[in-house]
Design an enzyme around this catalytic site. Sequence first.
Site, short mmCIF file in Angstrom:
data_model
loop_
_atom_site.label_atom_id
_atom_site.label_comp_id
_atom_site.label_asym_id
_atom_site.label_seq_id
_atom_site.Cartn_x
_atom_site.Cartn_y
_atom_site.Cartn_z
N HIS A 298 0.80 -1.13 0.12
CA HIS A 298 -0.01 -0.18 0.12
C HIS A 298 0.71 1.28 0.21
O HIS A 298 0.36 2.35 0.12
CB HIS A 298 -0.90 0.10 1.17
CG HIS A 298 -2.08 -0.76 1.00
ND1 HIS A 298 -3.27 -0.51 0.45
CD2 HIS A 298 -2.23 -2.10 1.66
CE1 HIS A 298 -3.94 -1.54 0.49
NE2 HIS A 298 -3.58 -2.52 1.06
N LYS A 483 -8.66 14.01 3.98
CA LYS A 483 -7.71 12.57 3.99
C LYS A 483 -6.81 12.82 5.00
O LYS A 483 -6.77 14.10 5.73
CB LYS A 483 -6.81 12.58 2.62
CG LYS A 483 -6.26 14.03 2.18
CD LYS A 483 -5.51 14.02 1.00
CE LYS A 483 -6.50 13.81 -0.36
NZ LYS A 483 -6.64 12.60 -0.63
N ARG A 484 -5.99 11.84 5.55
CA ARG A 484 -4.93 11.95 6.64
C ARG A 484 -3.85 13.08 6.14
O ARG A 484 -3.86 13.40 5.01
CB ARG A 484 -3.90 10.67 6.68
CG ARG A 484 -4.75 9.59 7.53
CD ARG A 484 -5.54 10.05 8.73
NE ARG A 484 -4.29 10.51 9.45
CZ ARG A 484 -3.84 9.78 10.53
NH1 ARG A 484 -4.36 8.50 10.94
NH2 ARG A 484 -2.89 10.00 11.36
N LYS A 489 0.74 14.45 0.63
CA LYS A 489 -0.48 14.57 0.15
C LYS A 489 -0.74 16.09 -0.02
O LYS A 489 -1.88 16.56 -0.58
CB LYS A 489 -1.82 14.25 1.15
CG LYS A 489 -2.02 12.70 1.32
CD LYS A 489 -2.90 12.26 2.44
CE LYS A 489 -2.97 10.67 2.46
NZ LYS A 489 -3.57 10.10 1.55
N THR A 591 -8.80 6.27 -2.07
CA THR A 591 -10.08 5.93 -2.26
C THR A 591 -10.96 7.17 -2.03
O THR A 591 -12.22 6.94 -2.46
CB THR A 591 -10.25 4.85 -1.14
OG1 THR A 591 -10.00 5.20 0.07
CG2 THR A 591 -9.88 3.43 -1.46
N LYS A 595 -14.68 7.93 -3.75
CA LYS A 595 -15.98 8.42 -2.98
C LYS A 595 -16.58 9.87 -3.41
O LYS A 595 -17.87 9.72 -3.72
CB LYS A 595 -15.76 8.39 -1.62
CG LYS A 595 -15.34 7.09 -0.86
CD LYS A 595 -14.80 7.68 0.64
CE LYS A 595 -13.72 6.67 1.18
NZ LYS A 595 -13.20 7.20 2.22
#
Length: 745
Positions: A298, A483-484, A489, A591, A595
């Site tokens: 992952h 998101k985290r 990110k 993911t 969504k």
Amino acid sequence: MNRERLLNALENIDVRGKTERELYTEISSACMEEILSGKRKAPVKCAYYFSVEYLMGRMFYNNLLALGVLDEAREIFSAKGFDLNAFENVEDAALGNGGLGRLAACYLDSAANLGYPLYGFGIRYQYGLFRQKFVGGEQVEEADDWLKTWGDPWSVRREEEKIEVRFADMTVTAVPYDMPIYGKSVNILRLFQAEGSAEAEKISEYLYPADDTEEGKLLRIRQEYFFSAAAVGQLVRKYVKRYGNDFGHFSEFHVFQLNDTHAVFAVAEFLRLLTKEYRLSFPRAVEIAKRTFNYTNHTILPEALECWNVKLVEKILPEIAQILTRLHIFAEREWNTCGYPKEEIAEMSIVRGGKFSMANVAVYMSEHINGVAEIHTKILKERLFSAAYRHARGKFSNITNGVTQRRWLLLCNEELARFYDERLGRSWRDDLSLIWNIDCGNPETLAAFAKIKAEKKRQLASYIEKREGVKLLENAIYIAQVKRLHEYKRQLMTAFAILRIYFDLKNGKLPDFTPTVFLFGAKAAGSYKRAKEIILFLNKIAELIANDEDVNARLQVVFVQNYDVSYAEKIVAGSDVSLQVSTAGFEASGTGNMKLMMNGAVTVGTMDGANIEIVEKAGRENNYIFGASVEEINSLDGVYDPVAFAAAHPRIKRVTDTLTDGTFEDADGKLSDLAASLFEETYNRADHYYVLYDLLPLVDALLKVNREYKDRTLFTRKQLENATRSAFFSSDRAIRTYAEKIWGI
Ligand SMILES: *Cc1c(COP(=O)(O)O)cnc(C)c1O
């Protein structure tokens, strides 16, 4: 399951004089009774999912939906004067961190709904991921005592199936708690709780305890071994009871899926049992294990690839350390016999620099290895596991992640579900690919969809007002980055883009700007200082803009507290734009992007992870792709100089200066560390994640969205085309692929 009987049981529940918790327990228990009533026939072959986290979210509505009684139950109780929405206060089962744990939950949901026998194993943490609040803009963490207020009526303690797990210094009892996953088949998520002594209980106390000390590392090793050994021990014993100790047929009945490396000790425990307790030869045990295990990678972030110091493992698990060392020698001998080059052997080795490389154990011992998006799998083959790939090409495959449309569409956006019902009948609920048949050019259809989006935005705004006490701008574009919190990110890049837009608005450079709300939701790991500083920075920006009369009717930033699955359900349904701006090559899949797409948000994103496939399905013209590609990032290696880059771009320098020029009164020097991360070499190179490099292209993409949003019909069409082309990202598709290509169930 007998639906009539269940509805009857619900009808017979007396609400008078009962507390919400009592009712919650009573209704949940009635459902559980039905769920557990059916006889389960033992299937031939089962798949077992090993994951250290499961982010299940709230079970109540999902289970009632799965049982097909959600609407009726609402009516039954509303007639009795009780609103089932009261259970929106029930805490999420947040026994996970983020994407990885949520994926595990989606996969369990899909497998049950498709009728595949997939059983999950994990840890029943007493405290889930911390609850987050902001004080003065900074993250404060509170223990998530998730069982305290509402209990756990959705699991059953299986006292009779407890099992002992042995460490050198203690023996721990693993007590299973079974959570049924209801669908076409009733599968089980089995979470083990550690009991026996105060020391033992610590093992299942916290999710991801800090591992910066030796003690912390030992605790992590204990956790990983604890649930892996409990699971393997039970399955092996059950097998021996039924078939004796001829393990030649083990893999005909079992297939194990390792969700990342956290359960790789399961491999060692399996070898230990077969060789020490059942007297198989080592090579024979290895052969059987190799037919049983599979591994999903992952992440390629070096800091997240687990390596455990051999000495530490020896200390509490001497037999396991011995077995892994023996496996190391065994594998090297095999590779030498095959004549592999020295460098390649070094790359694949199980013991490297005095540490066990858990990923290398997984790669060597698995029949199948998969990445979670096309580009990610390509990177695994070409970079991370290139040597292993050269010698075992057939082992590697891609299975792009997915999300369950039951939670992420039916449950969180019933308006959109009804919109599909009205146009397609109900068959799309079982075969999501049918939503492709919606005619996105039909004006009536577009108008209906626009109305739904507007309604979901209103619902989101009202939810946020209730939770955060902030009123969102109306008639604004809602852009979400949820998101985290992690540097890769690049929430920091979005922060700078917002500041750029803010200054341009103030200078009158953006006269036709459509009001825009930026929504953030993210928890930062407790020990991750820089991530916490980014939260502070964004909260300071939110405050600056909110207090500025010149712009606060056109621009707003809201960072919601305690982003979790239940919050995500509201945000993905009520957003216009999905921000997916990771540095190309760093986001394995994502993911959250799926969504949001499923609910009709357009993506502003980089060519990274599953974004690439999203654009492929939904059309590049319906999304906003910007920034450096993986190839471009690679070519910048050693060439890129962020100091010179900022100096050459005053529009960048103006916004990065705010970290140090007193705009935010320097927030006690905390923000200057962010400046250091960009301009100096710290634990990473300066601007390791190319925040400044991709910043102006991000601003351009956001301004393009802002212009195009004005053409309401055109923009709505883009949104609808995204929603109706999202079927590929259903976890049903992903699970079918696992079942057919990897598990053979
Ligand atoms: C889906 C989800 C994630 C993963 O989001 P990414 O954008 O893929 O990183 C994290 N947390 C929660 C609560 C989620 O629902």
